[in-house]
Design a protein around this motif. Structure first.
Motif, short mmCIF file in Angstrom:
data_model
loop_
_atom_site.label_atom_id
_atom_site.label_comp_id
_atom_site.label_asym_id
_atom_site.label_seq_id
_atom_site.Cartn_x
_atom_site.Cartn_y
_atom_site.Cartn_z
N SER A 46 -6.04 3.54 -8.47
CA SER A 46 -6.88 2.84 -7.47
C SER A 46 -7.90 3.80 -6.87
O SER A 46 -9.04 3.43 -6.61
CB SER A 46 -6.02 2.26 -6.35
N GLU A 47 -7.46 5.04 -6.65
CA GLU A 47 -8.40 6.03 -6.11
C GLU A 47 -9.52 6.28 -7.12
O GLU A 47 -10.69 6.38 -6.74
CB GLU A 47 -7.68 7.36 -5.81
N ILE A 48 -9.16 6.39 -8.38
CA ILE A 48 -10.14 6.71 -9.43
C ILE A 48 -11.11 5.53 -9.62
O ILE A 48 -12.33 5.71 -9.62
CB ILE A 48 -9.43 7.07 -10.76
N ASP A 76 -13.86 12.79 -2.30
CA ASP A 76 -12.51 12.74 -1.71
C ASP A 76 -11.61 11.83 -2.53
O ASP A 76 -10.46 12.16 -2.82
CB ASP A 76 -12.55 12.17 -0.28
N GLU A 77 -12.12 10.64 -2.87
CA GLU A 77 -11.30 9.67 -3.60
C GLU A 77 -10.88 10.24 -4.96
O GLU A 77 -9.73 10.08 -5.38
CB GLU A 77 -12.03 8.33 -3.81
N GLY A 78 -11.81 10.93 -5.62
CA GLY A 78 -11.46 11.58 -6.88
C GLY A 78 -10.34 12.59 -6.68
O GLY A 78 -9.38 12.64 -7.45
N GLY A 79 -10.44 13.34 -5.61
CA GLY A 79 -9.40 14.33 -5.28
C GLY A 79 -8.06 13.65 -5.01
O GLY A 79 -7.01 14.12 -5.47
N HIS A 80 -8.08 12.53 -4.30
CA HIS A 80 -6.84 11.79 -4.03
C HIS A 80 -6.18 11.37 -5.35
O HIS A 80 -4.97 11.46 -5.51
CB HIS A 80 -7.11 10.52 -3.20
N GLY A 81 -7.01 10.90 -6.26
CA GLY A 81 -6.50 10.45 -7.56
C GLY A 81 -5.79 11.60 -8.27
O GLY A 81 -4.65 11.46 -8.71
N GLU A 159 -8.15 12.36 5.33
CA GLU A 159 -9.47 12.05 4.78
C GLU A 159 -9.79 10.56 4.88
O GLU A 159 -10.93 10.18 5.13
CB GLU A 159 -9.55 12.56 3.34
N GLU A 160 -8.78 9.74 4.72
CA GLU A 160 -9.01 8.29 4.80
C GLU A 160 -9.53 7.87 6.18
O GLU A 160 -10.34 6.96 6.29
CB GLU A 160 -7.74 7.50 4.48
N SER A 161 -9.06 8.55 7.22
CA SER A 161 -9.53 8.12 8.54
C SER A 161 -11.01 8.48 8.74
O SER A 161 -11.74 7.77 9.40
CB SER A 161 -8.64 8.63 9.66
FE FE2 Z 1 -8.51 7.62 -1.06
#
Ligand code: FE2
Ligand code: FE2
Length: 317
Positions: A46-48, A76-81, A159-161
């Motif tokens: 989902s992050e990716i 950031d989202e890529g990093g979360h993935g 990071e999400e906040s």
């Molecule tokens: Fe995320």
């Protein structure tokens, strides 16, 4: 053998009940392992995929400041993935397999990313509502029983906040802007509101995973509880923006101490989950193209790593 497993399972459960984390090398029931692989990998996917609707807007952001912020958010989202793929790998699944599951279309990811982001205001609505809904789930997951997942969540939530705030700030700017900008913000809210409520999953009585997930502390609140919490938190934020939530049944219920809200279109939910969302095909196609185009980078990185290893072996000998 049977008795042995029963003993291990009792120990495992009492560990969870007393609030201790389960770590990668601890004994765990096969179902716990499988459930976690499924949940963590879906989260990583989902992050990716979540990078795609917003990635589309990086080149069209209205100012340098907006462009830099959006770029940082997508990174950031890529990093979360990647972080979450590592957590899934601790349970014995390989990165190659995880990638294959996503690229082949076999794996699920959050349905919200199968909706199109059609105007700049969508960058506001996505950050405000989609990241906002994600945080609600993820704050709960910082206390989940599987250690590597819980720890990943602590970092991700910070990071999400920031993502949620940057989205809200876009909405605030638009809603205080010209008539046309305000209409754009309202239109984005109209389109993203219901899909955001769907992010919490099916109603509790139809959720197949809830009971076991609560026993194993994978989930600490039910889908409906989280959905209610999201509505209660978001309504005052919409009021501050001077925007109207597209739900004629939305009303404060003093007796319950919560907002009542209208019915979700569960047919739409099922359709999108089944891969028939407005952008399902496009997202997977873009993902596969990115994967193919990135092959040379992966090969170069591997070749470099091998070289470095050879060098350090030589130096050591
Ligand atoms: Fe995320
Ligand atoms: Fe985010």
């Amino acid at each position: 053998m049977e008795l042995y497993n029963e003993k291990l399972e009792a120990e495992f459960q009492s560990k969870i009940d007393s609030g201790q984390n389960i770590e990668a090398k601890d004994w765990m029931p096969e179902k716990y392992r499988k459930t976690h692989i499924r949940q963590i990998s879906q989260h990583a996917h989902s992050e990716i995929i979540g990078m795609l609707p917003e990635g589309n807007w990086i080149t069209r952001a209205p100012s340098l400041k907006r462009k830099i912020t959006l770029l940082a958010k997508v990174q950031d989202e890529g990093g979360h993935g990647l972080y979450l793929y590592s957590a899934a790998e601790t349970l014995g699944i390989s990165r190659a397999e995880l990638n294959e599951q996503l690229n082949s279309g076999r794996a699920k990811y959050s349905s919200i990313f199968n909706y199109p982001a059609v105007t700049w205001a969508d960058m506001g609505a996505v950050g405000w509502l989609v990241d906002g809904a994600a945080i609600m789930n993820q704050v709960m997951l910082t206390r989940t029983s599987y250690g590597p997942y819980a720890r990943a969540m602590v970092r991700i939530c910070k990071e999400e906040s920031f993502h949620q705030r940057q989205g809200y700030e876009i909405m605030l700017t638009l809603s205080k802007g010209t008539e046309v900008q305000k209409r754009m913000a309202q239109d984005a809210l109209n389109r993203w509101w219901w899909p955001s409520l769907m992010m919490f999953g099916p109603r509790d009585e139809e959720s197949v995973h809830t009971e076991q997930a609560m026993k194993w502390k994978i989930k600490l609140k039910s889908n409906d509880e989280l959905r209610q919490q999201f509505v209660d938190q978001t309504v005052p934020q919409a009021e501050l923006l001077g925007l109207t939530i597209p739900d004629p049944k939305l009303k404060w219920n003093a007796e319950r101490g919560h907002y009542d809200f209208g019915d979700i279109d569960w047919e739409e939910f099922k359709r999108v989950v089944a891969g028939k969302g407005p952008c399902s095909y496009e997202r997977l196609k873009t993902r596969n193209e990115a994967w193919d185009k990135g092959a040379w980078v992966r090969e170069a990185a591997m070749a470099f790593a091998e070289k470095q290893q050879e060098k350090s072996l030589k130096e050591a000998s």
